[in-house]
Enzyme design. Structure first.
Site, PDB file in Angstrom:
ATOM      1  N   HIS A 479       0.846  -1.201   0.000  1.00 46.75           N
ATOM      2  CA  HIS A 479       0.000   0.000   0.000  1.00 46.75           C
ATOM      3  C   HIS A 479       0.873   1.240   0.000  1.00 46.75           C
ATOM      4  O   HIS A 479       1.067   1.890   1.027  1.00 46.75           O
ATOM      5  CB  HIS A 479      -0.934  -0.030   1.214  1.00 46.75           C
ATOM      6  N   GLY A 512      -4.001   6.871  -5.037  1.00 44.60           N
ATOM      7  CA  GLY A 512      -3.343   6.788  -3.745  1.00 44.60           C
ATOM      8  C   GLY A 512      -2.306   7.864  -3.509  1.00 44.60           C
ATOM      9  O   GLY A 512      -1.964   8.154  -2.355  1.00 44.60           O
TER      10      GLY A 512
END
Length: 550
Positions: A479, A512
């Site tokens: 992530h 993101g």
């Protein structure tokens, strides 16, 4: 003050109204919502398009699993390396949804209150309706509906660690219809694709060949294409250039081409950058350096986050078939080992053992490189045959449980470009806040507790495991976030609260890279909700833009 974001050009002067770069969680939301508002939308995706049967059967089919286009591998799993972190990311039409673990948590209050953006809005309240929309679109099942040996092991590990009250089954984006049975679209009134019930094969992260996983090709992108959005796969964007009179020129070439790159350029009134944190940051850094986007904030690259993450786990020499560690979806449960540290179990299905090559012995993280290597050698010397069996890739996915550990702590990296072997590449340095951790003591505790429970509940010898990069002080993250973050001014970030790039009206970051803090949970739902919020402010094509000027 009201303004129009349109340039002096009339719409017909541009090839497209909006070009979206990337088709992951942010790009897919942008594509659908923009075409619904009447814009002409073209989506560029560097990866290939996959039908369900096109995914690799196991991770050993590297040409369909790994992304290395110059080597002829056009799979869904990207791997990037920086001096301070190794990154696992996605590729293909649908972006990270193709290889993510279907896990759709909403972060806690610490994320929304982070000083980088906390004063700009009541984010938790403002995003609430957009989280609800994201959950509906992604087909979130709030509680994984099955329980087996792994789920009982995780519950037991949480109890052993004294945090049993925090244990829960994960919210997942999977169609749990009749296993293996094809049914008409159950989510969008028949407008979406037919679906097949989950068979719990465990290979969510290799690519769902069943058709049960709610990838973006099953919702946002499928609906966007039906409404007229054009998606071009295997096109890598090499330049985004601001035009003198407004708008942008976007240049692409054939992904992975050594020769005959088929370079093309289109013009667009507006551009949405949604190429994933790595891809979006690369473009912003390179375009700022080249002068194609000269007004991008000097804050680009700052506050790059890894979700303060580690991937450890537990593995046994052998397990009985009844233990079924590889049976289920990729992530099914979690617990909090402390108030800032979240632990999830992760699995690959039978036969998908390639990623086990990253696993290693667990070593004390507080030692230097020399001490960690001595620990490895000592463990091997004391029990060479045992370590050989534990390190074997044979049936690796059926012998172990991966522990994905994430934190909300305020640590970050700063990314920049440097010249290496005659070309510019991204590099990293420690950034704002505490140093980005090279290991997590909480991850070691969790892995040890899981290994102890495998022994107790499964009746087999097991050991906690780490990763090879971690031995060399390089953590793993699935992530990778930030670097073009939401901010109140260009001095402190790259985009405004509406995701518009400071200094370049008409350029937006919607993936993101805009996430300003470590969420401490899987970020896919948050990226989707942020994109839904940003798109809710866009005017319909031709209407007045009510947002304040950036």
């Amino acid at each position: 003050m009201n303004h129009r974001s349109a340039s002096p050009h009339h719409a017909q002067d541009f090839d497209e109204d909006v070009v979206v770069i990337g088709s992951g969680f942010g790009g897919s939301v942008a594509a659908l919502r923009l075409v619904e508002k009447g814009y002409r939308v073209r989506v560029y995706e560097a990866g290939r398009r996959f039908e369900d049967e096109d995914f690799a059967k196991t991770s050993w089919d590297v040409r369909r699993y790994l992304w290395a286009p110059r080597l002829g591998c056009f799979g869904i799993q990207r791997i990037h390396r920086l001096p301070h972190v190794m990154i696992l990311a996605g590729a293909g039409v649908g972006g990270g949804s193709l290889n993510y673990a279907n896990t759709l948590y909403q972060p806690g209050g610490a994320f929304f209150a982070d000083p980088q953006w906390g004063a700009l809005a009541d984010w938790e309240e403002e995003l609430a309706p957009h989280y609800a929309t994201a959950k509906r679109m992604l087909g979130v099942v709030e509680r994984y509906p099955h329980s087996g040996p792994v789920e009982r092991i995780m519950a037991g590990a949480a109890e052993d660690l004294g945090v049993g009250s925090t244990f829960r089954h994960a919210p997942v984006g999977v169609w749990f219809g009749a296993p293996g049975v094809r049914t008409p679209d159950p989510f969008f009134g028949g407008e979406g694709p037919d679906r097949t019930g989950c068979t719990l094969c465990g290979n969510c992260m290799v690519g769902c060949r069943v058709g049960a996983k709610n990838t973006l090709m099953k919702n946002y992108l499928a609906l966007a294409e039906r409404r007229g959005a054009v998606i071009e796969a295997l096109r890598t964007v090499t330049e985004v250039r601001a035009l003198a009179d407004g708008g942008f020129a976007v240049t692409t070439e054939r992904s992975g081409a050594w020769f005959r790159r088929d370079r093309r350029t289109v013009s667009a009134r507006q551009v949405v950058l949604a190429a994933g944190t790595w891809g979006t940051q690369q473009l912003l850094h390179r375009m700022k350096l080249s002068g194609a986007l000269p007004r991008v904030s000097d804050a680009v690259g700052r506050l790059t986050r890894t979700n303060s993450e580690a991937l450890d786990g537990a593995v046994a020499v052998a397990v009985p078939a009844s233990l079924e560690l590889a049976h289920g979806v990729a992530i099914t449960t979690s617990f909090h080992i402390d108030e800032s540290t979240h632990v999830e179990n992760v699995r690959y299905g039978p036969g998908s053992n390639l990623m086990g090559a990253l696993a290693s012995l667990m070593v004390p993280g507080d030692r230097g490189l020399g001490g960690r290597l001595v620990s490895v050698l000592g463990q091997v010397a004391r029990a060479p045959i045992r370590q050989l069996h534990l390190g074997s890739l044979r049936r690796w996915s059926e012998r172990g449980i991966i522990a994905l550990v994430m934190q909300t702590l305020d640590n970050s990296l700063t990314l920049s470009l440097r010249r290496r072997f005659g070309r510019m590449v991204m590099t990293s340095a420690q950034g704002h806040g505490a140093p980005n951790p090279s290991h997590l003591p909480q991850a070691h505790r969790a892995a040890s507790a899981i290994a102890a429970r495998v022994e107790k509940d499964g009746g087999v010898a097991a050991e906690p495991r780490g990763s090879w990069p971690e031995i060399f002080g390089i953590p793993l993250t699935a992530h990778f976030l930030g670097g073009a973050v939401i901010s109140g001014a260009p001095e402190t970030g790259v985009v405004d609260p509406f995701h518009r790039v400071w200094g370049h009206p008409g350029l937006h970051v919607m993936d993101g890279a805009a996430v300003p803090a470590n969420p401490g949970v899987n970020p896919s739902l948050t990226i989707t909700a942020l994109a839904e919020r940003a798109m809710s402010f866009w005017p319909r094509s031709g209407e007045l833009d009510e947002r304040p000027a950036p």
